[in-house]
Design an enzyme around this catalytic site. Structure first.
Site, PDB file in Angstrom:
ATOM      1  N   ALA A   8      13.069 -31.933 -58.524  1.00 35.73           N
ATOM      2  CA  ALA A   8      11.701 -32.393 -58.263  1.00 35.73           C
ATOM      3  C   ALA A   8      11.588 -33.903 -57.966  1.00 35.73           C
ATOM      4  O   ALA A   8      11.010 -34.286 -56.935  1.00 35.73           O
ATOM      5  CB  ALA A   8      10.803 -31.979 -59.430  1.00 35.73           C
ATOM      6  N   ASP A  55       9.676 -28.336 -62.518  1.00 35.94           N
ATOM      7  CA  ASP A  55       9.170 -28.708 -61.188  1.00 35.94           C
ATOM      8  C   ASP A  55       7.673 -28.925 -61.199  1.00 35.94           C
ATOM      9  O   ASP A  55       7.117 -29.571 -60.302  1.00 35.94           O
ATOM     10  CB  ASP A  55       9.528 -27.631 -60.164  1.00 35.94           C
ATOM     11  N   ASN A  63      10.080 -23.824 -63.831  1.00 37.90           N
ATOM     12  CA  ASN A  63      11.430 -24.366 -63.610  1.00 37.90           C
ATOM     13  C   ASN A  63      12.273 -23.282 -62.958  1.00 37.90           C
ATOM     14  O   ASN A  63      11.804 -22.153 -62.725  1.00 37.90           O
ATOM     15  CB  ASN A  63      12.039 -24.831 -64.941  1.00 37.90           C
ATOM     16  N   LYS A  64      13.484 -23.619 -62.651  1.00 38.15           N
ATOM     17  CA  LYS A  64      14.398 -22.719 -61.935  1.00 38.15           C
ATOM     18  C   LYS A  64      14.381 -21.309 -62.521  1.00 38.15           C
ATOM     19  O   LYS A  64      14.351 -21.135 -63.739  1.00 38.15           O
ATOM     20  CB  LYS A  64      15.806 -23.332 -61.991  1.00 38.15           C
TER      21      LYS A  64
HETATM   22  O1  MRU Z   1      15.704 -25.541 -56.504  1.00 37.53           O
HETATM   23  P1  MRU Z   1      16.007 -26.856 -57.152  1.00 37.53           P
HETATM   24  O2  MRU Z   1      17.472 -27.120 -57.297  1.00 37.53           O
HETATM   25  O3  MRU Z   1      15.276 -27.991 -56.471  1.00 37.53           O
HETATM   26  O4  MRU Z   1      15.413 -26.706 -58.613  1.00 37.53           O
HETATM   27  C1  MRU Z   1      15.528 -27.782 -59.494  1.00 37.53           C
HETATM   28  C2  MRU Z   1      15.058 -27.501 -60.864  1.00 37.53           C
HETATM   29  O5  MRU Z   1      14.626 -26.425 -61.181  1.00 37.53           O
HETATM   30  C3  MRU Z   1      15.076 -28.664 -61.827  1.00 37.53           C
HETATM   31  O6  MRU Z   1      15.197 -28.200 -63.130  1.00 37.53           O
HETATM   32  C4  MRU Z   1      13.787 -29.487 -61.705  1.00 37.53           C
HETATM   33  O7  MRU Z   1      13.508 -29.799 -60.373  1.00 37.53           O
HETATM   34  C5  MRU Z   1      13.851 -30.734 -62.505  1.00 37.53           C
HETATM   35  S1  MRU Z   1      14.940 -31.962 -61.792  1.00 37.53           S
HETATM   36  C6  MRU Z   1      14.820 -33.265 -62.868  1.00 37.53           C
END
Ligand code: MRU
Length: 362
Positions: free
Chosen positions: A51, A241, A251-252
């Site tokens: 993010a 995110d 989150n992911k």
């Molecule tokens: O799909 P991505 O790799 O962009 O997903 C990232 C995540 O889910 C992270 O945990 C989130 O962005 C936090 S990064 C500090």
């Protein structure tokens, strides 16, 4: 922490360079971004991801658009198109929209567009470094307390995806307390969820923990529950995110299942976030956070380094005709979150907790 290793920086000719995170951990390749379209593509195809880094790349994408507009004597429509394209590059991380809104506001008040875009994007990057450092300052006592309780034995921390420095600029969100604990001599070990299908855990988190000399073990995404049942996890910490006013956390994909398992096993589940990841306009994460759905081939194929000759290759892991669904994120309801770790301190995952730390959102 060395500031030599950053995820985004400027070149001598004032363009932007990033690490191509699709090539890690086997190859460290930098990519130069010279137009907003380059920045848009880098976000879309996940050359950059995470993010805060998505937000920073979008901000520099606007700087690149301003530069192109001036150099080619284009009108304001070009800049509007750039904003629109970058806004549509990925849907879930609120940092993207936050950064673009901030760039827009700055440009609206400006008479020197190029200078303003350059300065504002630079500020977004520098502020993220300090914010993540402070997340570590506030998260460190949590790890310290567990270490004390365990009489100095290793603190086992489970994480999902990559919310490390590779998702930010430096430090990272979840890794900042871990790096600071390590620097203080506290023994830590990280369980790294592989994080299918893009493998941010095995490709990125394992890479950066290796660089920092942090003891870690890679596990497949289904292992966390078992480890928790057997007392092998002291805390879970993940990034986000988008976090709502009520404390719901996107989150992911797969984060929710870890939170459920943590709850069932009485293991604290922390979310580390910069306040730029708060979306205080919305309350109900399940209903209101847009969840990205990506190409099915990210699920159908697995990518890695070939054992025989070390070349990178992709292999199909299902019948040719099998369809797949590829949701990028899920929402963990606030009730499963022990606390939020922010740059201003640690708070409960609810409106009161968040607005006590961030009264500007009351
Ligand atoms: O799909 P991505 O790799 O962009 O997903 C990232 C995540 O889910 C992270 O945990 C989130 O962005 C936090 S990064 C500090």
């Amino acid at each position: 922490m060395s500031n030599k290793f950053r995820t985004i920086w400027l070149t001598e000719d004032k363009y932007v360079e990033v690490i191509d995170q699709r090539r890690l951990p086997h190859n460290v390749v930098n990519v130069k971004l010279t137009s907003y379209k380059d920045a848009e593509l880098a976000i879309k195809n996940m050359t950059v991801r995470g993010a805060p880094l998505i937000g920073a790349t979008a901000a520099y994408g606007i700087y690149l658009a301003v530069r192109e507009m001036i150099e080619k004597q284009l009108d304001g429509n070009f800049l509007d198109e750039a904003f629109e394209a970058l806004r549509n590059s990925r849907p879930t991380a609120i940092n993207l929209f936050w950064a673009l809104d901030r760039m827009k506001k700055a440009l609206d008040l400006s008479e020197d567009f190029l200078q303003t875009a350059w300065i504002e994007a630079g500020k977004i990057v520098e502020e993220d470094v300090e914010t993540c450092r402070m997340i570590g300052v506030h998260g460190l006592p949590i790890i310290e307390a567990i270490s004390k309780r365990k009489k100095g034995e290793v603190v086992n921390i489970l994480t999902h995806c990559n919310a490390g420095m590779l998702g930010c600029i430096e430090w990272g969100t979840i890794t900042s307390p871990i790096y600071q604990a390590h620097q203080k001599g506290i023994k830590v070990h990280v369980w790294v969820d592989e994080t299918r299908p893009r493998n941010q855990g095995s490709n990125l988190t394992a890479y950066e923990l290796t660089r920092h000399g942090i003891d870690h073990s890679l596990i497949v995404d289904n292992t966390g529950g078992h480890l928790m049942q057997h007392g092998m996890v002291d805390m879970v910490i993940v990034g986000t995110d988008r976090t709502t006013r009520n404390g719901d956390v996107a989150n992911k994909i797969g984060t929710y299942l870890k939170a459920l398992a943590a709850k069932d096993n009485n293991i604290p589940f922390y979310v580390a976030l910069p306040s730029t990841t708060l979306d205080m306009r919305i309350r109900d994460g399940l209903k209101e956070i847009p969840i990205e759905e990506r190409d099915q081939d990210e699920v159908r194929y697995f990518e890695g380094k070939r054992f025989s000759d070390g070349e990178i290759d992709r292999v199909l892991i299902c019948p040719e005709t099998t369809k797949a669904r590829n949701y990028g994120f899920d929402v963990t309801p606030a009730r499963l979150v022990t606390a939020l770790i922010t740059e201003r301190g640690v708070c409960e995952a609810n409106e009161e907790g968040i607005t006590n730390l961030f009264p500007e959102y009351k």
